[in-house]
Scaffold this motif. Structure first.
Motif, PDB file in Angstrom:
ATOM      1  N   GLU A 288       0.851  -1.184   0.000  1.00 58.49           N
ATOM      2  CA  GLU A 288       0.000   0.000   0.000  1.00 58.49           C
ATOM      3  C   GLU A 288       0.890   1.238   0.000  1.00 58.49           C
ATOM      4  OE1 GLU A 288      -3.379   0.619  -0.146  1.00 58.49           O
ATOM      5  OE2 GLU A 288      -3.116  -1.436  -0.887  1.00 58.49           O
ATOM      6  N   PRO A 289       0.551   2.251  -0.829  1.00 54.11           N
ATOM      7  CA  PRO A 289       1.330   3.485  -0.748  1.00 54.11           C
ATOM      8  C   PRO A 289       1.387   3.961   0.698  1.00 54.11           C
ATOM      9  CG  PRO A 289      -0.169   3.594  -2.596  1.00 54.11           C
ATOM     10  CD  PRO A 289      -0.492   2.313  -1.869  1.00 54.11           C
ATOM     11  N   GLY A 290       2.514   4.423   1.128  1.00 54.24           N
ATOM     12  CA  GLY A 290       2.639   4.845   2.519  1.00 54.24           C
ATOM     13  C   GLY A 290       4.075   5.114   2.882  1.00 54.24           C
ATOM     14  N   HIS A 291       4.341   4.909   4.134  1.00 53.01           N
ATOM     15  CA  HIS A 291       5.573   5.349   4.760  1.00 53.01           C
ATOM     16  C   HIS A 291       6.120   4.136   5.510  1.00 53.01           C
ATOM     17  CE1 HIS A 291       7.772   7.184   8.092  1.00 53.01           C
ATOM     18  NE2 HIS A 291       7.869   8.288   7.380  1.00 53.01           N
ATOM     19  N   TYR A 292       7.312   3.690   5.179  1.00 53.02           N
ATOM     20  CA  TYR A 292       7.882   2.477   5.773  1.00 53.02           C
ATOM     21  C   TYR A 292       9.250   2.793   6.362  1.00 53.02           C
ATOM     22  CZ  TYR A 292       4.153   0.327   3.095  1.00 53.02           C
ATOM     23  OH  TYR A 292       2.926  -0.002   2.592  1.00 53.02           O
TER      24      TYR A 292
END
Ligand code: C2O
Ligand code: CU
Ligand code: CU
Length: 479
Positions: A288-292
């Motif tokens: 999922e697009p996001g912040h990792y």
């Protein structure tokens, strides 16, 4: 460093880099040039002016009195191709002597090349000159000082830089399509704008600092296109700190080790990098697009005893962040093949090296190889050029030791008697406390003296180093 000369090259390199990405950089990244100091060879040659400096240096949003190459930490990234002639005009503006080592490069260990026995006194200059062989593999190499006794101090204070060889791996289409990010992992200890001197126990254990940086920054953010690939090129440039890396929600696909490409991507859940080691991994931005978050997980590099325990971080520490928003219609695939790792020829002989430590009257803790501390006037190991040897490295101590050999890369055959599955080129290998590593090395091309040592640089300075002489046939093969 001659500013004018550099800015033009830097500009060209940056332009190429940004165009090559074909992706938007995050607003945060745009405020700061991601590759502000990259020197790229042109037409088969590169000329670099490099100055070792001491003074206020920007680091992680503050300023500290550090040692550096050209006033930046890390120093400029030097990029060459196989066959290039390298001319590096080095000047030493430090208040003490230093020199240069080109870690992992297969170039002569003698003359004004990768010769760690050279010394550049304070205020003096030396021009390093060598040719990258036509057959040199592409890979992530690096440079740092190597003057015995001062190595840990000078590296800890900031003297590290990447030395990249571009070649076949860079032309693998899937690798070329990835967004490339370099990550120089390095810790510092800063108090009142300076690095306090270390205590004796800190040296014996190997010094770790509480400020952990990536390319001189704290928790940088890297953006990648959703569905795209990230090519993360990691260097552990710390003197002693280990990094046990895990990227939230994403496996890491190892494509290269110290000495260049693997045959094919190798999936990892986490990656342990000891000081001096490098690794290249691909990351698929397919969640999922996001912040990792890229985490550094706890790792204990000591096994009991008075020196054991309490190393690194007790809890996971965020090192960097991967961000992706929009998504490609067709996700980028992983490469199927990344290179060829040739098998080393028939074995000529086997030797054993025992890593240990002891208390020495008047010197305190020393670190030894086969019971001896480093002596610049003693040849410890004589090998014949053109031969292949197996070296068994046994660690009888209570601390982990990353073992490093100059000039000729090796392959790991077994760890603690268990055959190694992955065939890969290495120049630095972790030998855990109580463990044994069997490696196989072929000696090629360059006669002369080079060294092997523990890459916990405090241990190297405290004696854990030996000299290997590469001899052309006819030379005595003793020891
Ligand atoms: Cu990176 Cu002999 O060292
Ligand atoms: Cu080295
Ligand atoms: Cu060590």
């Amino acid at each position: 460093m001659t500013k004018a000369k550099h800015s033009r090259r830097t500009f060209l390199a940056m332009g190429a880099g940004l165009a090559g990405l074909g992706l938007g950089l995050s607003a945060r990244a745009q405020t700061r040039a991601p590759d502000a100091d990259v020197l790229v060879s042109r037409g088969g040659a590169i000329e670099v002016d490099l100055e070792a400096r001491f003074g206020p240096t920007p680091l992680a949003g503050q300023s500290a009195r550090l040692f550096s190459y050209g006033g930046r930490v890390p120093g400029p990234r030097i990029e060459v191709r196989p066959g290039d002639e390298v001319t590096l005009r080095f000047s030493n503006a430090l208040p003490e002597p230093t020199n240069l080592h080109f870690h992992g490069l297969h170039v002569p260990p003698t003359g004004n090349a990768d010769n760690v026995f050279l010394e550049v006194p304070a205020g003096e200059e030396l021009t390093y000159r060598f040719k990258i062989p036509e057959s040199h593999p592409a890979g992530t190499f690096w440079y740092h000082p190597h003057l015995h006794g001062l190595v840990a101090k000078q590296v800890f204070l900031g003297m590290v830089g990447l030395f990249v060889v571009r070649g076949e791996l860079d032309q693998v289409p899937e690798v070329a399509a990835a967004r490339e990010v370099f990550a120089v992992l390095k810790d510092f200890q800063i108090a009142g704008g300076r690095v306090p001197p270390p205590g004796p126990m800190e040296l014996a254990r190997g010094r770790e600092g509480s400020l952990v940086t990536v390319n001189g920054e704290v928790e940088p953010e890297w953006s990648v296109e959703g569905g795209g690939l990230l090519r993360l090129r990691l260097l552990n440039a710390s003197t002693a700190r280990f990094y046990r890396l895990k990227l939230e929600g994403h496996p890491l696909y190892l494509i290269a080790t110290d000495g260049g490409a693997l045959e094919e991507p190798y999936e990892l859940d986490e990656l342990l990098l000891a000081p001096g080691e490098r690794a290249e991994v691909l990351v698929r931005a397919d969640r999922e697009p996001g912040h990792y978050t890229l985490w550094n997980l706890p790792y204990d590099r000591g096994r009991g005893g008075m020196m054991g325990g309490g190393f690194g971080d007790a809890r996971p520490r965020a090192l960097a962040h991967l961000v992706y928003s929009c998504r490609r219609r067709t996700p980028l695939p992983l490469p199927e093949r990344t290179g060829r790792v040739r098998e080393l020829g028939a074995l000529v002989r086997r030797r054993r090296f025992v890593l240990g430590h002891s208390m020495q009257p008047g010197r305190g803790m020393v670190f030894t190889i086969n019971g001896q501390v480093f002596n610049p006037r003693r040849i410890d190991t004589r090998v014949r050029l053109g031969t292949v040897e197996e070296w068994e490295i046994a660690n009888l101590g209570v601390l982990d030791h990353p073992f490093h050999l100059h000039t000729n890369p090796f392959q790991i055959v077994a760890r603690d008697g268990r055959p190694e599955r992955l065939r890969a080129w290495k120049d630095t290998v972790l030998v855990p406390a109580g463990g044994t590593v069997l490696l196989r090395v072929g000696f090629a091309d360059y006669p002369g003296n080079a060294v092997y040592h523990c890459h916990i640089l405090e241990h190297e300075d405290l004696g854990m180093m030996g000299i290997v002489r590469f001899e052309t046939s006819g030379g005595a093969s003793g020891t």
